[in-house]
Design an enzyme around this catalytic site. Structure first.
Site, PDB file in Angstrom:
ATOM      1  N   CYS A 106      39.682  35.080  38.048  1.00  0.00           N
ATOM      2  CA  CYS A 106      39.215  36.220  38.847  1.00  0.00           C
ATOM      3  C   CYS A 106      37.743  35.971  39.124  1.00  0.00           C
ATOM      4  O   CYS A 106      37.350  34.848  39.412  1.00  0.00           O
ATOM      5  CB  CYS A 106      39.466  37.535  38.107  1.00  0.00           C
ATOM      6  SG  CYS A 106      38.710  37.604  36.449  1.00  0.00           S
ATOM      7  N   ARG A 139      37.717  39.556  48.954  1.00  0.00           N
ATOM      8  CA  ARG A 139      36.877  38.613  48.219  1.00  0.00           C
ATOM      9  C   ARG A 139      37.528  37.234  48.200  1.00  0.00           C
ATOM     10  O   ARG A 139      36.837  36.212  48.314  1.00  0.00           O
ATOM     11  CB  ARG A 139      36.633  39.096  46.785  1.00  0.00           C
ATOM     12  CG  ARG A 139      35.715  40.310  46.701  1.00  0.00           C
ATOM     13  CD  ARG A 139      35.399  40.669  45.267  1.00  0.00           C
ATOM     14  NE  ARG A 139      34.549  39.678  44.622  1.00  0.00           N
ATOM     15  CZ  ARG A 139      34.332  39.625  43.311  1.00  0.00           C
ATOM     16  NH1 ARG A 139      34.914  40.502  42.499  1.00  0.00           N
ATOM     17  NH2 ARG A 139      33.538  38.705  42.797  1.00  0.00           N
TER      18      ARG A 139
END
Length: 274
Positions: free
Chosen positions: A239, A184
């Site tokens: 995050c 990611r």
């Protein structure tokens, strides 16, 4: 025999320590599943650590999603304080949070407590499975509400917003930490947010690397080695939505270091760059 002092020896405590001090602490179950939001409560109802209360990521540890602020904005502090007070939490109460997701949600609760000025907080190493592994007592009963007095004193400088990130991310004394999985971070995969990739200049320190596959924290020596290159930096941690970044913040605290949370994280960043 009860431990003579219930003060946690570390931000991460063992199941054995919790069992020894269970009568002297407040335990909070924070199990949750991002793709199945009702599952955590169902797991709690099916069996939890004796005396544990339940805190839901969406309902208790976050506030409703807005245009900006990310997928899990910080909760309404008054509402959360009322809930914590009903668990009997006062300024001197030791709180131990647990989940079954390698600290992902317990660390969010731990961080929120400390952000609100409550330092007597810890996370259970190994989570619910570790408790079961030592034969810790499991209950189906929901504990009764108590009369506590949780007075939040937010440490506002522990949180940064997108403006602060933009202003500081390229400074030599600042390190911007992306806590997501490497694919990611690289932008190879983005299952949730509308944009793939990472904030320019961010370094990748995946939150999963703080624990073993069994959900136990890696050794102190490994933690120190992990963060050794950044001990003099001002760490801004993010995050996807400000949840699993708290696992990195927990790991920093375990070795005496601190970081700041970009609470909106990548999902907030995306809302300004779509």
């Amino acid at each position: 025999m009860a431990h003579p002092s219930p003060v946690p020896p570390s931000p991460i405590v063992s199941a054995a320590w919790l069992r020894e001090n269970l009568a002297q602490v407040v335990v909070i179950d924070s199990r949750f599943a991002l793709m199945e939001p009702a599952l955590g409560r169902q797991q709690y109802e099916a069996g939890h650590i004796l005396g544990a209360y339940y805190a839901d990521l969406n309902q208790d540890l976050s506030s409703p999603v807005q245009q900006h602020g990310g997928r899990h904005p910080l909760p309404d502090l008054q509402r959360l304080s009322v809930k914590l007070s009903a668990m009997g939490i006062t300024a001197s109460t030791v709180v131990v949070a647990y989940d079954d997701s390698r600290f992902a949600f317990a660390a969010r609760l731990w961080w929120l407590l400390r952000y609100l000025g409550h330092d007597h907080a810890a996370v259970l190493d190994g989570g619910f499975k570790a408790w079961q592994a030592i034969g810790g007592e499991v209950s189906l009963d929901n504990p009764k509400e108590k009369s506590g007095n949780f007075n939040p004193t937010p440490r506002q400088d522990w949180v940064v917003d997108i403006d602060t990130v933009n202003a500081k991310k390229d400074l030599p004394a600042v390190a911007l930490i992306d806590s997501r999985e490497p694919d990611r971070y690289r932008g190879d995969r983005e299952p949730i947010d509308p944009i793939a990739g990472h904030i320019p200049g961010a370094l990748n320190y995946p939150w999963h690397d703080v624990t073993t596959e069994q959900g136990y924290v890696i050794s102190e020596a490994q933690l120190r080695d992990r963060w050794s290159g950044l001990v003099t930096q001002d760490l801004l941690v993010y995050c996807g939505s400000g949840v699993t970044a708290c696992v990195n913040l927990l790991s920093l605290a375990a070795i005496g270091l601190e970081g700041k949370l970009y609470a909106g994280s990548w999902s907030d960043w995306c809302s300004y760059h779509e």
